[in-house]
Design an enzyme around this catalytic site. Structure first.
Site, short mmCIF file in Angstrom:
data_model
loop_
_atom_site.label_atom_id
_atom_site.label_comp_id
_atom_site.label_asym_id
_atom_site.label_seq_id
_atom_site.Cartn_x
_atom_site.Cartn_y
_atom_site.Cartn_z
N ASP A 1 90.87 -12.48 4.73
CA ASP A 1 90.37 -12.31 3.36
C ASP A 1 90.61 -10.90 2.83
O ASP A 1 89.71 -10.28 2.24
CB ASP A 1 88.88 -12.66 3.28
N ASP B 1 93.79 -16.54 5.23
CA ASP B 1 93.39 -16.62 3.82
C ASP B 1 93.45 -15.25 3.14
O ASP B 1 92.55 -14.89 2.38
CB ASP B 1 91.97 -17.19 3.70
#
Length: 249
Positions: A64, A85
C-alpha cells in the site's frame, strides 16, 4: 505523508515508508494494522485533496505505498515501488511516463499486485497509466505479479458493515511496457465481506480493468486481459481524465 488540501505540488523529492516489511514477514512482531499488520502507506491523498501534482518523485514502500483515494492527481516521471496493492484507492489519478517497480517478497508465490482501484461506479476514471514501465527486482520470478485487482472496501451502512457495492474499480494501462514478471492472466480476484456476512470474491470481469497497446515480455494476448476497443483510447487524454484541469508543468 497525508495530503488534505487542493493544489498541492511536489517536485524532485523522495517519500518513503521504511517499515521493515520483509523482516516482519520472517518474524511478525508488530501491532495489527490492516488484515496482516504489514500495511505501510508512504503517501495518501485524503479528503480535501484535488489537483495534486507530483513530478520526478520517488515513492517507496512495500504494501500500500500510494493511497490515491480522492480527487484528481497527476504523477509525471515518477518512480513508485512496492509489492502488495502498492497503488490503490478510489481517486482519479493519472500516471504519465512513470516506473511502477515491483519489490521482492521472500517465500511468496504471488509476488504482488500493482493497481488496486476502488473507484465509485459513478466515476468515469480511476487509476490511469499512460506510457509507464512495469519493472521488478531481479529476484522476482516471471509470471508472479498481477496487473492488479479491484478492491471493494468495507463501509458502514444502516444495516451493517460490508463491502461497498458502489465500488466498481477502474484501472487502465495505455501503451505501457511490462517486464516478464506480469502474469499472462493479468488480473486477480479480491475478497470482500458481502451484505450477508459471507466472504466472497470480486472477480476482475465485474470491475473496469482494461489495457491498450501493452508492450514488452509481460504483454500477453490473453482472454482474461480485456482490451479497449479502437475508439476508447481517445477518451483517455489528459484533459478528459483530469476533467479540464490543466497542470502547470
Amino acid at each position: 505523508m497525508t495530503v488534505r488540501a487542493p493544489d498541492f505540488r511536489v517536485q524532485r523529492l523522495a517519500i518513503e515508508n521504511s517499515f521493515d516489511y520483509v523482516g516482519n514477514l520472517a518474524a511478525p512482531r508488530f501491532e495489527p494494522i490492516g488484515p496482516n499488520g504489514a500495511q505501510a502507506v508512504a503517501l495518501m491523498l485524503d479528503d480535501g485533496a484535488d489537483r495534486c501534482l507530483f513530478e520526478d518523485v520517488d515513492l517507496i514502500g512495500h504494501q500500500d505505498t500510494l493511497f490515491a483515494d480522492v480527487g484528481r492527481s497527476l504523477f509525471r516521471n515518477c518512480r513508485i515501488s512496492g509489492s502488495v496493492d502498492f497503488i490503490f484507492g478510489g481517486g482519479n489519478a493519472l500516471f504519465e511516463d512513470c516506473d511502477l517497480h515491483s519489490r521482492f517478497r521472500p517465500g511468496k508465490d504471488r509476488q504482488g499486485y500493482v493497481a488496486v482501484p476502488s473507484t465509485a461506479a459513478s466515476q468515469v476514471y480511476g487509476l490511469t497509466f499512460a506510457r509507464c514501465r512495469l519493472t521488478r527486482d531481479p529476484q522476482i520470478p516471471d509470471s508472479s505479479v498481477a496487473l492488479g485487482r479491484a478492491w471493494r472496501p468495507g463501509r458502514t451502512f444502516a444495516d451493517g458493515k460490508y463491502g461497498d457495492p458502489d465500488a466498481v474499480g477502474a484501472a487502465v494501462y495505455l501503451s505501457c511496457w511490462m517486464d516478464a514478471h506480469i502474469d499472462a492472466k493479468g488480473w486477480d480476484a479480491m475478497g470482500y465481506t458481502a451484505r450477508d456476512g459471507k466472504r466472497v470474491m470480486l472477480e476482475p470481469e465485474l470491475a473496469r480493468l482494461f489495457e491498450h497497446d501493452s508492450r514488452g515480455p509481460g504483454a500477453h494476448d490473453s482472454p482474461t486481459r480485456r482490451q479497449l476497443d479502437a475508439r476508447q483510447p481517445g477518451l483517455y487524454t489528459r484533459d478528459r481524465v483530469l476533467s479540464g484541469w490543466q497542470p502547470a508543468l
